[in-house]
Design a protein around this motif. Structure first.
Motif: not given
Length: 64
Positions: A37-38, A24, A18, A15, A11-12, A21-22
């Motif tokens: 989508d993570s 990968e 949140n 991220s 993940k960033s 909602n992020c």
């Protein structure tokens, strides 16, 4: 997808917390950058050439 075997997803660092909602990214594959989508790790994956991914990141950073 066979070409995603061995993908190391991350993940960033931006991220944060949140609620998951992020996206990968797996950028350890030769000639391919994969994005997913993570929240749905078995769902669809977008793939880009390394050049296209670099251009996307550059454009996204320039938009700020």
């Amino acid at each position: 997808m066979a070409e995603l075997t061995g993908a190391q997803w991350r993940k960033s660092t931006r991220s944060g917390s949140n609620g998951g909602n992020c996206v990968e990214v797996a950028d350890n594959l030769p000639g391919l950058v994969a994005v997913r989508d993570s929240k749905d790790p078995t769902g669809p994956v977008l793939t880009f050439s390394p050049t296209a991914w670099t251009n996307f990141l550059w454009a996204a950073k320039s938009a700020h």
